[in-house]
Design a protein around this motif. Sequence first.
Motif, PDB file in Angstrom:
ATOM      1  N   VAL A   1       1.433   7.609 -12.580  1.00  0.00           N
ATOM      2  CA  VAL A   1       0.719   7.946 -13.810  1.00  0.00           C
ATOM      3  C   VAL A   1       1.724   7.949 -14.960  1.00  0.00           C
ATOM      4  CG1 VAL A   1      -0.440   9.839 -14.993  1.00  0.00           C
ATOM      5  CG2 VAL A   1      -1.069   9.258 -12.654  1.00  0.00           C
TER       6      VAL A   1
ATOM      7  N   LYS B   1       0.841  -1.201   0.000  1.00  0.00           N
ATOM      8  CA  LYS B   1       0.000   0.000   0.000  1.00  0.00           C
ATOM      9  C   LYS B   1       0.876   1.251   0.000  1.00  0.00           C
ATOM     10  CE  LYS B   1      -4.283   1.565   1.956  1.00  0.00           C
ATOM     11  NZ  LYS B   1      -4.775   2.025   3.214  1.00  0.00           N
TER      12      LYS B   1
ATOM     13  N   LYS C   1      -1.417   4.129 -18.073  1.00  0.00           N
ATOM     14  CA  LYS C   1      -0.290   3.219 -17.896  1.00  0.00           C
ATOM     15  C   LYS C   1      -0.248   2.260 -19.076  1.00  0.00           C
ATOM     16  CE  LYS C   1      -0.914   3.659 -12.959  1.00  0.00           C
ATOM     17  NZ  LYS C   1      -1.140   3.045 -11.660  1.00  0.00           N
TER      18      LYS C   1
ATOM     19  N   PRO D   1      -7.417   0.607 -13.911  1.00  0.00           N
ATOM     20  CA  PRO D   1      -6.225   1.339 -13.450  1.00  0.00           C
ATOM     21  C   PRO D   1      -5.324   1.747 -14.604  1.00  0.00           C
ATOM     22  CG  PRO D   1      -6.439  -0.764 -12.296  1.00  0.00           C
ATOM     23  CD  PRO D   1      -7.460  -0.762 -13.368  1.00  0.00           C
TER      24      PRO D   1
ATOM     25  N   ILE E   1       2.339   2.216  -3.459  1.00  0.00           N
ATOM     26  CA  ILE E   1       1.442   2.524  -4.581  1.00  0.00           C
ATOM     27  C   ILE E   1       1.836   3.828  -5.258  1.00  0.00           C
ATOM     28  CG2 ILE E   1      -0.912   3.308  -5.099  1.00  0.00           C
ATOM     29  CD1 ILE E   1      -1.890   1.163  -3.242  1.00  0.00           C
TER      30      ILE E   1
ATOM     31  N   SER F   1      -0.522  -1.203  -9.792  1.00  0.00           N
ATOM     32  CA  SER F   1      -0.804  -0.200  -8.766  1.00  0.00           C
ATOM     33  C   SER F   1       0.476   0.475  -8.304  1.00  0.00           C
ATOM     34  CB  SER F   1      -1.521  -0.836  -7.579  1.00  0.00           C
ATOM     35  OG  SER F   1      -0.652  -1.713  -6.914  1.00  0.00           O
TER      36      SER F   1
ATOM     37  N   LEU G   1      -1.466  -9.009 -12.957  1.00  0.00           N
ATOM     38  CA  LEU G   1      -0.693  -7.778 -13.154  1.00  0.00           C
ATOM     39  C   LEU G   1      -1.205  -6.642 -12.269  1.00  0.00           C
ATOM     40  CD1 LEU G   1      -0.197  -7.792 -17.013  1.00  0.00           C
ATOM     41  CD2 LEU G   1       1.452  -8.371 -15.255  1.00  0.00           C
ATOM     42  N   LEU G   2      -2.358  -6.851 -11.608  1.00  0.00           N
ATOM     43  CA  LEU G   2      -2.963  -5.749 -10.856  1.00  0.00           C
ATOM     44  C   LEU G   2      -2.042  -5.161  -9.783  1.00  0.00           C
ATOM     45  CD1 LEU G   2      -5.367  -3.938 -10.319  1.00  0.00           C
ATOM     46  CD2 LEU G   2      -6.404  -5.758  -9.006  1.00  0.00           C
ATOM     47  N   PRO G   3      -1.407  -5.977  -8.934  1.00  0.00           N
ATOM     48  CA  PRO G   3      -0.538  -5.362  -7.918  1.00  0.00           C
ATOM     49  C   PRO G   3       0.622  -4.588  -8.544  1.00  0.00           C
ATOM     50  CG  PRO G   3      -0.895  -7.698  -7.455  1.00  0.00           C
ATOM     51  CD  PRO G   3      -1.487  -7.438  -8.782  1.00  0.00           C
TER      52      PRO G   3
END
Lengths: 400, 377
Positions: free
Chosen positions: B286, B258, B312, B306, B261, B282, B277-279
Motif C-alpha cells: 500500500v 503470488k 499506489k 489495484p 504480492i 500487485s 503493469l498489473l503484475p
Amino acid sequence: KLPSSAYINWDTYCPSIRPGLWLLSLSPQSASRSYSYFTSPMAKSPEEQHPVNVVGWAAEDSSGVLAPINFSRRATGEKDVTFKVLYCGICHTDLHQIKNEWGNTIYPVIPGHEIVGVVTEVGGKVLKFKVGDKVGVGCLVGSCHSCENCANDLENYCPKMILTYNGIYHDGTPTYGGYSNIMVCDESFVISIPENLALDACAPLLCAGITTYSPLRYFGLDKPGMHVGVVGLGGLGHVAVKFAKAFGVKVTVISTSPDKKIEAIDRLGADSFLVSSDPDQMQVAMGTMDGIIDTVSATHPLLPLIGLLKSHGKLVMVGVPEKPLELPVFPLLIGRKLVAGSAIGGIKETQEMIDFAAKHNITADIELIPMDYVNTAMERLMKTDVRYRFVIDIGNTLKH
Amino acid sequence: TKTRTQSLKERERERRKNMAISQDHNKAFGWAANDKSGILSPFHFSRRENGDNDVTVTILFCGVCHSDLHTIKNDWGFSQYPIIPGHEIVGIATKVGKNVTKFKEGDRVGVGVIIGSCQSCESCNQDLENYCPQLVYTYNSRSSDGTRNQGGYSDKIVVDQRFVLSFPDGLPSDAGAPLLCAGITVYSPMKYYGMTEEKGKHLGVSGLGGLGHIAVKIGKAFGLKVTVISRSSEKEREAINRLGADSFLITTDPQKMKDAIGTMDFVMDTVSAEHSLLPLFSLLKVNGKLVTLGLPEKPLELPIFPMVLGRKMVGGSQIGGMKETQEMLDFCAKHNIVSDIELIKMSDINMAMDRLAKSDVRYRFVIDVANSFSSAL
C-alpha cells in the motif's frame, strides 16, 4: 452471467474487496461454493442471524431492483454504538454493487455507506459517544487493528478491512448498510457529526467527502495558490471543488457537459471550466495544473489529462473504471508526472474531514428523496441526472 | 528568369562556401546512421568553433545506450537523418573558452544526454534543466541557432560549460561512461520518489539490462533491499552473486509471484518492450510507487482498481539536471559503482547494435573511440 471483471483474480490483487471470502482463500472458480453457503439450508437467513429486528431495502439479484426486507442486527456489544438512522446518501458504488458490476456482490445486499443518525444505545466500554449524539458511519465498519496500516490510521488500506455492506463481519455474518432504520457499529468506526452541520446534507461527506479530501491532502494539492483540476462534476466532483476552494486552491472543472459551467462557477465557486471535448480549450490549458482529481468511472483517455499537468504534476484517480486504461509513458517521463489512486480515508482522517467541513460550512448539494423513490433514483443516477447526490430521508419515510 | 536563377545559384555557392569554411575550421569525424535501417557508417562533418562558454572535448569513450538504437531506427518517429548517436561521453577537455571557469585543458570530463536549455525558466533555475521546455538533447536535435547536433560516436564534441561534467578521479573512463545516462536515469527518481529516505526499504528492479544493473548497484549503495524482477532465470546467479541483489523474482513463475504480492515499497520498471503493469502493481505494498523508465513505443496498460485500492502510483522520470548528475557521479566514485561493460571498437558498432536488439550484452557496450579513430585516420 458474471461480467468479465468477475474473472479478475480478486483474492490475488485486491483481497480486501472480497472481504470474508478471502479468509477462505477463494479463487473465482470456488466462488460458487461461497454463494451456495449463503443459500444453503444450513445458513441462517438475514432475519435469523441476529436478535434485533431491523427493516431495510435490499436487492435480491443483479437486476438491482430494491425492495423492503426484514433482517436483523446484532445486539449492542460492549464497544458498539447503536443509532437510529435518519439519512443515508446514495453513492454510485451502491449502484455498481446492487447490479454486481464488480462480480463480488453477495445477495441479498442492503447498500448505503453514507449513514447519519442519532445514538440510541452505547455499549459498556464506549467512551466517545452517548445517547442523543449525532453520528455517522461511512464505508468501513471494521479492520484488523494490528497491521501497519491500521497502526498508521489507514484502516482503509488494511487487507482485512470490513466494508459497511457486502462485507463479512468478525462473527462471520454479512454486513448490511444504511438503507435501513437501525445501524450498529464498533465505536472506532463511528464519526461524530458537529452540531452546525445539517444532517441530511452532510451524509454524502462520509464517502464522497473523504474520498476527495484525502488525496488533496496526501498528494499535497492543498497549498494556497496551487491550480487543481477536477474531472467530472458529480457526487465526488462537486465536493472536491468545495474542499479545494476551502484550501485556497484555484480550481478548474473539467467536464464533457458544457451545461454544467454556470453552476460550477456561480454556485460551487470553481474558478474556471474546461470542456474536455473541445481541443482548443484543452490546448490552451496544457501544462497549467499542479494536480488533477479524476472522479470519472467510465473508461476515458488519460493522455489529455496528463497533458494538462505541469511538470512534476499529479493525476489522482478516485473513480474506478473497470477495465485497465491506456497509460502513455512518454509524457510521464518527459515531465516527471505521476498517476496515482486513492480510496476513501482512514477513520481519523474522516473525522478530520468532517470537522474541517463544519468549520468551512461545506456540505453536499443533495436531492432529498423518500425511501420508495430509491429505484427511480438509481435509474436517474445511471444517467447522472442528479445535482449532485440523492439522500434518502430514512427517518421519515422508511416504513416498518 | 535568368537573373533569378543566377541569384539562386550565387546564393547556393555562398552557402557552400560558408559550410566549407566552418568545415575547415573544426572538422570532425564520426559514424552516423543515414536512414531507418539504422546501419552506421563513417561520416565527416564539423563542429562549431569553440565559443567563450564552450569546452571542446576529445572523446575517449562513448557508451551505447538503447535509446541510440531506438533513434537510429526511428522507433519513436522523430529521427532526422543523418544521426550520430551517443550520449554517454567521456573525454579530455582540449580547449576552453575564456568565460569557462569550471574546467581547464587536460581535465577529464563527461557529457551526457543534454547539451542545452533556456537557462532562464523556473525549471532551469531549480537545476532541473532536464525538464526545461526548450531542452536540447545531445543528438538528433537542433540548437537555437539552427545547428543540428551530433552525438558521441565521434572524435570530438563542443559543449557549453554548463552541460559538461567533471569526471571524478576514482571513476574509470570506460566503465564510468554509462553512468552519464543509465546512472542518472536511475539515481534521480530514487531520490525524487523517496527511496533513499529510509534504509531497509524494498525495491524491485524490473529488467536487468543497462539501466537495471546500475539500479541494483545504486540501490544497494543506498541501503535498500533489492529484488531483481525478470522473465527468465538465466540472469539469476549474476544478479545475486555479482551485482549484489538480495533476491530474484521470475515473472513467469505464478507461485513465486503470488508469494511476492504486496512486499515491495518501490518498483523501477526499466523494460521498454510492451508489457502490462498489473503484475508489477500487485508486488507493491500500500502506498507503493512504480517508477517507469523504459520507453515503450505504445502506451502501457494501467489497471485502475489495484491502484486506487492501494493508493499506489506510477510516475515517470527523465535523466536528471546537471547538478544532480554531478552529484550522482561523485556518489558512484565514492561507492565504487561502475557499469559492467563490453568494450568494442567503432567498426564493431553495427554488430553490437544487432546484439543489443536481442539484449545480448552484460550490460552495456562502450565504444573505445580514441583507439578506433586513430587507426581509422
